[in-house]
Design a protein around this motif. Structure first.
Motif, PDB file in Angstrom:
ATOM      1  N   PRO A   1      -1.234  13.760   4.983  1.00 32.72           N
ATOM      2  CA  PRO A   1      -0.682  12.475   4.536  1.00 32.72           C
ATOM      3  C   PRO A   1      -0.796  11.408   5.620  1.00 32.72           C
ATOM      4  N   VAL A   2      -0.881  10.168   5.193  1.00 36.61           N
ATOM      5  CA  VAL A   2      -1.045   9.043   6.108  1.00 36.61           C
ATOM      6  C   VAL A   2       0.230   8.814   6.917  1.00 36.61           C
ATOM      7  N   SER A   3       0.062   8.313   8.127  1.00 36.49           N
ATOM      8  CA  SER A   3       1.204   7.927   8.950  1.00 36.49           C
ATOM      9  C   SER A   3       1.885   6.710   8.337  1.00 36.49           C
ATOM     10  N   ARG A   4       3.185   6.613   8.523  1.00 32.52           N
ATOM     11  CA  ARG A   4       3.929   5.464   8.008  1.00 32.52           C
ATOM     12  C   ARG A   4       3.804   4.262   8.923  1.00 32.52           C
ATOM     13  N   GLY A   5       3.139   4.419  10.057  1.00 36.48           N
ATOM     14  CA  GLY A   5       2.977   3.319  10.986  1.00 36.48           C
ATOM     15  C   GLY A   5       4.166   3.190  11.925  1.00 36.48           C
ATOM     16  N   ARG A   6       4.271   2.025  12.545  1.00 32.64           N
ATOM     17  CA  ARG A   6       5.337   1.797  13.524  1.00 32.64           C
ATOM     18  C   ARG A   6       6.560   1.142  12.893  1.00 32.64           C
TER      19      ARG A   6
ATOM     20  N   VAL B   1      -7.108   4.499  -3.890  1.00 31.15           N
ATOM     21  CA  VAL B   1      -8.068   5.468  -4.433  1.00 31.15           C
ATOM     22  C   VAL B   1      -8.845   6.133  -3.294  1.00 31.15           C
ATOM     23  N   ALA B   2      -9.267   5.326  -2.331  1.00 34.36           N
ATOM     24  CA  ALA B   2     -10.020   5.880  -1.200  1.00 34.36           C
ATOM     25  C   ALA B   2      -9.164   6.856  -0.404  1.00 34.36           C
ATOM     26  N   TYR B   3      -7.909   6.496  -0.195  1.00 35.58           N
ATOM     27  CA  TYR B   3      -6.981   7.386   0.522  1.00 35.58           C
ATOM     28  C   TYR B   3      -6.736   8.664  -0.281  1.00 35.58           C
ATOM     29  N   LEU B   4      -6.528   8.540  -1.588  1.00 36.79           N
ATOM     30  CA  LEU B   4      -6.332   9.730  -2.422  1.00 36.79           C
ATOM     31  C   LEU B   4      -7.538  10.659  -2.328  1.00 36.79           C
ATOM     32  N   ALA B   5      -8.732  10.099  -2.301  1.00 35.60           N
ATOM     33  CA  ALA B   5      -9.939  10.919  -2.179  1.00 35.60           C
ATOM     34  C   ALA B   5      -9.949  11.687  -0.855  1.00 35.60           C
ATOM     35  N   THR B   6      -9.464  11.061   0.221  1.00 34.46           N
ATOM     36  CA  THR B   6      -9.401  11.787   1.505  1.00 34.46           C
ATOM     37  C   THR B   6      -8.381  12.922   1.428  1.00 34.46           C
ATOM     38  N   ARG B   7      -7.293  12.687   0.716  1.00 28.58           N
ATOM     39  CA  ARG B   7      -6.276  13.748   0.572  1.00 28.58           C
ATOM     40  C   ARG B   7      -6.828  14.910  -0.244  1.00 28.58           C
ATOM     41  N   ILE B   8      -7.534  14.604  -1.326  1.00 29.22           N
ATOM     42  CA  ILE B   8      -8.160  15.653  -2.127  1.00 29.22           C
ATOM     43  C   ILE B   8      -9.156  16.432  -1.275  1.00 29.22           C
TER      44      ILE B   8
ATOM     45  N   PHE C   1       0.820  -1.206   0.000  1.00 32.44           N
ATOM     46  CA  PHE C   1       0.000   0.000   0.000  1.00 32.44           C
ATOM     47  C   PHE C   1       0.857   1.260   0.000  1.00 32.44           C
ATOM     48  N   LEU C   2       1.884   1.327   0.845  1.00 31.65           N
ATOM     49  CA  LEU C   2       2.704   2.541   0.900  1.00 31.65           C
ATOM     50  C   LEU C   2       3.478   2.748  -0.394  1.00 31.65           C
ATOM     51  N   GLU C   3       3.993   1.663  -0.988  1.00 32.27           N
ATOM     52  CA  GLU C   3       4.700   1.799  -2.267  1.00 32.27           C
ATOM     53  C   GLU C   3       3.762   2.329  -3.345  1.00 32.27           C
ATOM     54  N   PHE C   4       2.585   1.741  -3.433  1.00 35.56           N
ATOM     55  CA  PHE C   4       1.641   2.122  -4.488  1.00 35.56           C
ATOM     56  C   PHE C   4       1.066   3.514  -4.240  1.00 35.56           C
ATOM     57  N   SER C   5       0.672   3.800  -3.009  1.00 32.16           N
ATOM     58  CA  SER C   5       0.053   5.097  -2.716  1.00 32.16           C
ATOM     59  C   SER C   5       1.068   6.229  -2.786  1.00 32.16           C
ATOM     60  N   ASP C   6       2.320   5.970  -2.413  1.00 31.52           N
ATOM     61  CA  ASP C   6       3.348   7.018  -2.537  1.00 31.52           C
ATOM     62  C   ASP C   6       3.474   7.473  -3.986  1.00 31.52           C
ATOM     63  N   ARG C   7       3.352   6.529  -4.892  1.00 31.27           N
ATOM     64  CA  ARG C   7       3.491   6.847  -6.318  1.00 31.27           C
ATOM     65  C   ARG C   7       2.207   7.412  -6.912  1.00 31.27           C
ATOM     66  N   MET C   8       1.068   6.823  -6.538  1.00 31.89           N
ATOM     67  CA  MET C   8      -0.183   7.169  -7.205  1.00 31.89           C
ATOM     68  C   MET C   8      -0.918   8.337  -6.564  1.00 31.89           C
ATOM     69  N   ALA C   9      -0.828   8.491  -5.249  1.00 35.70           N
ATOM     70  CA  ALA C   9      -1.495   9.620  -4.577  1.00 35.70           C
ATOM     71  C   ALA C   9      -0.524  10.785  -4.500  1.00 35.70           C
ATOM     72  N   ALA C  10      -0.009  11.158  -5.657  1.00 34.46           N
ATOM     73  CA  ALA C  10       1.038  12.181  -5.739  1.00 34.46           C
ATOM     74  C   ALA C  10       0.463  13.585  -5.515  1.00 34.46           C
ATOM     75  N   LYS C  11       1.344  14.478  -5.078  1.00 33.19           N
ATOM     76  CA  LYS C  11       0.932  15.845  -4.764  1.00 33.19           C
ATOM     77  C   LYS C  11       0.301  16.536  -5.961  1.00 33.19           C
ATOM     78  N   TYR C  12       0.871  16.339  -7.156  1.00 28.66           N
ATOM     79  CA  TYR C  12       0.327  17.044  -8.327  1.00 28.66           C
ATOM     80  C   TYR C  12      -1.091  16.578  -8.648  1.00 28.66           C
ATOM     81  N   ARG C  13      -1.396  15.294  -8.382  1.00 30.55           N
ATOM     82  CA  ARG C  13      -2.752  14.804  -8.627  1.00 30.55           C
ATOM     83  C   ARG C  13      -3.733  15.426  -7.620  1.00 30.55           C
TER      84      ARG C  13
END
Length: 401
Positions: free
Chosen positions: A331-336, A319-326, A81-93
């Motif tokens: 940004p989401v926490s990286r966890g522990r 996609v759901a996370y990106l919608a919350t960012r929009i 999830f972090l690998e994919f969301s880091d790339r896809m939920a990008a700031k420019y989007r």
């Protein structure tokens, strides 16, 4: 109080994933019989009452081996999830989506929310991930791709229907065959509808009499909202909220088939990411896309819509996370601290689980719903924290070491 209303929907996705694994047995497709098959298909399409104009889209169509190669080699959702969301939920989007919602297409987004109850953040998140707002629709010939997949031995029934529907779109006058260009799997338009979805939910939102999801942004916005509503979107309800979870949590409760009211999650020590208390009776599931040491979310009934759009848990969560960012969340926490479980590690895990009689669907290197469900069963059997996410210890014990 535990609620299990989501169990039926998630169970159906698990069954579908299992069936997909069963039907995806190795098969070999040669182009040798393609012309004869196409001629037979064309006769069948004519029997459905399609016009000569639509049928002419099949003239000269040839088999495309590159489509078969791509179908056999999908691996993007093997990322974490972090690998994919880091790339896809990008700031420019995020920034572009906010600009479109509040500026250029404000009227269309506002209208879509009035008509269908779907917020602009949701529509624009799918729009962003599917094609970068129409910048990358794909450039393969849609009719050729669908004909190749309909002829292929892996999923012929599914793509035979999609090929018929793409001809019906041509017959309806929305698009011509030459305009239909997209990715290898035959999706169309800026939010990548398969032809059957395009035919049923594509609507004219700009008033020109046609549903043009390739060139018309208003049609894209209206059609996407129309489809999301049909998938079950609930007006005015949340979809995903980041939370903090105590280390003493009963991790077996982190399961999309288990729902509790917000007040019950609060009693268990779960809080919103900002530290605010949870209250009320709205049901939600605890979602840990990377296990107990990674990011944590509460997924509400509207989250099921993301899984209906695409059964990949990583895609749906991103996609759901990106919608919350929009929508304005940080940004989401990286966890522990959690290491991603890679493609080869996951394939080995799936092979070990399958050897012990667990259902993982395909051994494809993706941590999908079936694999995660089997991981949880093994964790419970071995007395490990049952968070549905694999660990090196789990793999080691499966190896028998």
């Amino acid at each position: 109080m535990r609620r299990s209303v989501s169990r039926m929907m998630i169970a159906s996705l698990l069954v579908a994933a299992s069936a997909s694994g069963a039907s995806a047995a190795p098969c070999s497709t040669s182009s040798a019989g393609f012309d004869r098959w196409l001629s037979q298909f064309k006769a069948e399409a004519r029997s459905h009452g399609l016009s000569s104009r639509a049928l002419s889209a099949l003239d000269g169509v040839t088999f495309d081996q590159s489509v078969i190669n791509k179908d056999r080699g999908q691996s993007v959702f093997s990322q974490s999830f972090l690998e994919f969301s880091d790339r896809m939920a990008a700031k420019y989007r995020i920034e572009k989506a906010r600009q479109l919602i509040g500026g250029k297409y404000k009227r269309e987004f506002d209208r879509a929310e009035r008509d269908f109850g779907v917020p602009g953040a949701i529509i624009s998140a799918f729009w962003a991930l599917e094609t970068d707002f129409g910048a990358n629709n794909g450039n393969m010939e849609t009719v050729r791709s669908l004909a190749t997949l309909a002829y292929d031995c892996r999923r012929p029934e599914k793509f035979r229907e999609e090929l018929l529907d793409v001809l019906k779109i041509i017959d309806r006058g929305d698009l011509s065959a030459s305009e239909m260009r997209g990715p290898w799997a035959g999706e169309l338009g800026q939010t990548q509808f398969v032809p059957s979805v395009y035919l049923k939910y594509g609507i004219d939102y700009d008033g020109d009499g046609h549903a043009d999801l390739i060139r018309s942004a208003p049609d894209v916005i209206g059609s996407s909202a129309n489809y999301l509503k049909a998938l079950g979107w609930r007006r005015g309800e949340p979809w995903l909220k980041e939370v903090r979870v105590p280390e003493s949590m009963d991790w077996s409760q982190a399961d999309l088939t288990i729902q509790h009211p917000l007040s019950e999650w609060q009693r268990m020590g779960v809080q919103l990411a900002g530290g605010q208390r949870l209250s009320g009776d709205l049901p939600a599931s605890l979602l840990l896309p990377m296990g107990r040491n990674g990011p944590a979310f509460l997924a509400f009934d509207n989250f099921k819509v993301f899984l209906e759009w695409n059964q990949s848990l990583i895609y749906a969560t991103t996609v759901a996370y990106l919608a919350t960012r929009i929508d304005g969340t940080p940004p989401v926490s990286r966890g522990r601290g959690v290491s991603a479980f890679g493609y080869e590690q996951t394939k080995e895990l799936q092979s070990l689980l399958r050897a012990k009689g667990y259902d993982v669907g395909e051994v494809d290197g993706k941590l999908g719903l079936l694999t995660r469900a089997s991981v949880k069963k093994v964790q419970q059997k071995l007395g490990l924290p049952a968070d549905s996410y694999p660990s090196p210890e789990l793999v080691s014990r499966l190896r028998g070491r």
